[in-house]
Motif scaffolding. Structure first.
Motif, short mmCIF file in Angstrom:
data_model
loop_
_atom_site.label_atom_id
_atom_site.label_comp_id
_atom_site.label_asym_id
_atom_site.label_seq_id
_atom_site.Cartn_x
_atom_site.Cartn_y
_atom_site.Cartn_z
N ALA B 64 0.88 -1.17 0.00
CA ALA B 64 0.00 0.00 0.00
C ALA B 64 0.91 1.22 0.00
N TYR B 65 0.30 2.41 -0.01
CA TYR B 65 1.14 3.60 0.03
C TYR B 65 0.53 4.68 0.94
N PHE B 66 1.36 5.21 1.82
CA PHE B 66 0.94 6.21 2.79
C PHE B 66 1.71 7.51 2.55
N PRO B 67 1.17 8.64 3.05
CA PRO B 67 1.77 9.95 2.73
C PRO B 67 3.24 10.11 3.16
N LEU B 68 3.92 10.88 2.34
CA LEU B 68 5.31 11.27 2.61
C LEU B 68 5.41 12.15 3.84
#
Lengths: 493, 493
Positions: B64-68
């Protein structure tokens, strides 16, 4: 499960937002404008990445990785580039936090101020060309054919999941060449790679075109693009490929010794597609029941659901299913057996519909007796009884998957044809825009002034000058001045 | 090519830096502490990623991808976590640049100050657990088994390519579970996945162990790790897996309804490996001639170099080579034919040695006559004549590649055994550290005070408490207090 999706005709925009959330694709995060890409959404992005990456490598490119941060002074080296990006960039000014002396919590440490501010990359031309300066001395070092998969940040004021987010994921290709001709050919090649990907994997028909001067990438001499049409009649720019001329080479002093012993500036291109493609994919094919995914990008292509009352029935079904799954996996079909006992079949049907699984197989005790299965297509919402003895299951399913892939492409192509109108007067232009919208093919006098006025009056912009447009004498739909060919206007995402 | 590498015995540190640059793996960028990973280096990282990703998915995880960006207040929610990371984080304070009114250039726009500062993620526990709060309601939602491939930033004061950089690439797994037992098992499982990867792909023997309290991850209740030994006798932490207890669940109020109708905090783990593994890979096997890569991670496993004077000779050689390449590719061997006419064979030999290609095949006119080829092994720098008629080439080469993989692992394992010393007194401890260094297996009284004192006096730290250590009564090497087992000390990267 209850879908609770609004319909597209009720509220297209809300339908999109709800679909993205309910199908577990993405959601807004606690950080303004930044999204969380959820596992199911990310698994689709991974499939897109894998195909694109393969296509980039087949055309001779290698991946690399460049810094997230760009010194402020770098951004300023190319005049148009900084103008294009300065207004929307995240700026790092400090490198440490500390405990406030008054005990009020953690604060930015004023003693840890950076000498020069760093910009979180909105795109990487500047940091990459500053690197290329060291990589290029002679014609032997060219071409450089490099791509990077990365996150970038543009401080957008109005954001929408996938379509426009503060942080997004993308790939950015950056190439350097000895001749103008070679760089132009590269930019064209990559635009064609994007178009092939959109059409053959996303099942998304696209127009291959060129941007007008005012819509060009900041720092490019020419911007090629692919433009797609969404179901609400709005256009979406799905990918761009830029011929940079020698602009960045000059900004970063990247010269090479030619074969003939001269010293010349290098020619450049850059090209990118982003998680915005996810938005295009969702909006292009989906319906009021949820996502419709092209089989080539569906993380799960076939879901199998057992229909049973007693445990013995499940056992017999499972045995049959194991055989079917083995056959399907042998030919590369991704298949999932949804044998959760916490949910009823109807709930599962609705969930997999919402998530766009291209084919659903249901098997019950009666099917076992009859040697049949029920196969349901997501795109057409049609069902059929299939006799397992009539044809190998792997053949049947791969045939259907191919058919779905072709069929949703054709559907989108027909839709675009219906929604593309040749208009020849300003009245007609406005009328069409108010009604069914879509692409308007119209004559334009070639000036930025007219383009700007049309945009102000109608919100329609020139999406592109199609590469395959016919030569045709005409008069500009707004100014009445002469024109030699049509361009495509549309309201756009 | 001329390698110009210093030898390891001359200057190990310089040897490493030069090797990283000359083998085209990475270089320093214009941004302080941030590196550019060059195409060849990145292609090795891609191979590592592919294997790890496969292993994560096989153990049930999804990406998945989460905020920088992480809001400053989030970082502060877990007390030890913020203490661990506040001192070295990049802080975004503004979201726009503008032209200075005095014409001096582009400056940060003071009107575009963020209400709350954003931290560029040094690790993502906080932003992920704030998301998990919305994902978890009931035991049915657990476990969450999520991984992300991402860049992170830690403002390190002293940086070294791959080993310690301000920005680095990594994966971070973040899981949530209903029970303590399950979370502990997960942390252990992932440490074992890392160990398997290190040993079976990187050919890097590792010690599986547990960190002492003072070396634990900020916010964890237990940190498991894998520790490797480099050729200069220094240890390198190659991966960590943390049991987080309920710390982040409590900080972000993540509770779930149990099967029995109660409401409980969720249990968590996190685990990560980074581009630091590249540093470990380089330092573990390479020699004074350049890189030595394990075949399983080498982007090119076999390079073929034609030896010729006349063009007709090259033609005949190429025909032979095409057949060999086809056979090798059929069995999955990655092979490159280096037929560049701009470089001499000797130059190419040196270049591929420097870049660690496991096997080199040379073919000249005489070989064609005799039905032979010359095969050179990079790891042992030995050559042999091979008669093509004696054995299928695919069999010969795959056999040799397997042998290299095993052989460099054994070499590293023997080296570690030689460099691991049981020490039983403080005198011995200091003596060993001054001499051949390596791992020191010694009794320790279990207190952070002693650990700290030993570190101050010798720079050696407790790398880990090995998971498989024997129970053994002894006395602490420094304090003389009782101990029940040995721990591993070393100077470390």
């Amino acid at each position: 499960m209850s879908k609770g999706l609004p319909t597209r005709s009720e509220d297209y925009s809300l339908w999109y937002n709800e679909l993205v959330k309910k199908a577990d694709l993405a959601e807004n995060s606690a950080v303004r404008g930044c999204m969380v890409i959820k596992p199911y959404g990310y698994s689709i992005w991974e499939k897109m990445q894998a195909e694109l990456d393969r296509m980039f490598k087949e055309t001779g490119h290698s991946n690399a990785y460049f810094p997230l941060f760009i010194p402020k002074s770098f951004l300023s080296k190319e005049a148009k580039h900084v103008e294009g990006f300065a207004k929307e960039c995240a700026v790092v000014t400090h490198y440490r936090l500390k405990n406030a002396e008054d005990g009020s919590g953690v604060i930015v440490d004023p003693d840890a101020k950076l000498e020069e501010e760093l910009i979180v990359r909105p795109t990487s031309e500047t940091v990459i060309w500053s690197t290329y300066k060291n990589w290029v001395q002679s014609y032997r070092d060219l071409p450089l054919l490099v791509n990077q998969w990365a996150n970038v940040v543009r401080w957008e004021m109005r954001t929408r999941l996938f379509l426009r987010t503060t942080e997004f994921l993308w790939q950015e290709g950056h190439t350097a060449h000895a001749t103008k001709k070679e760089a132009e050919a590269e930019a064209l090649q990559m635009m064609n790679v994007y178009a092939d990907f959109a059409e053959n994997f996303m099942a998304l028909p696209v127009i291959r075109g060129r941007k007008t001067e005012s819509e060009r990438f900041a720092g490019a001499e020419d911007t090629l693009c692919i433009e797609a049409l969404m179901q609400d009649g709005k256009a979406l720019q799905a990918g761009t490929s830029h011929f940079l001329g020698q602009n960045f080479a000059k900004a970063f002093d990247v010269k090479f010794a030619t074969k003939e012993g001269g010293l010349e500036y290098v020619w450049g291109t850059s090209w990118g597609v982003s998680t915005r493609l996810m938005g295009a994919l969702i909006m292009a094919h989906s319906d009021d029941n949820g996502l419709v995914l092209p089989p080539k990008l569906a993380p799960i292509q076939v879901v199998i659901i057992p229909i049973y009352r007693k445990d013995e029935e499940l056992e017999a079904i499972t045995e049959k299913v194991n055989g079917i799954m083995a056959e399907l996996r042998k030919v590369g079909v991704s298949v999932k057996y949804d044998n959760r006992d916490t949910y009823k079949p109807g709930w599962k049907f609705a969930e997999h519909e919402l998530k766009g699984v291209p084919l659903r197989i249901a098997i019950g005790p009666r099917d076992l007796e009859n040697g049949t299965i029920e196969i349901a297509r997501r795109d057409t919402l049609t069902k059929e009884q299939f006799e397992l003895a009539s044809q190998p299951i792997s053949e049947k399913i791969t045939g259907m998957l191919e058919d779905i892939q072709t069929s949703i492409y054709s559907k989108a192509l027909n839709f675009r044809a219906e929604k593309t109108t040749e208009v020849n007067s300003w009245e007609e232009f406005k009328e069409v825009l108010e009604g069914k919208t879509g692409f308007l093919s119209a004559h334009w006098d070639g000036t930025s002034e007219t383009e700007e006025k049309i945009k102000d009056l109608t919100k329609a912009t020139i999406r592109c000058i199609p590469l395959d447009r016919r030569e045709e004498d005409g008069i500009c739909v707004y100014s009445g001045k002469p024109s030699t060919g049509r361009v495509l206007f549309a309201k756009a995402y």
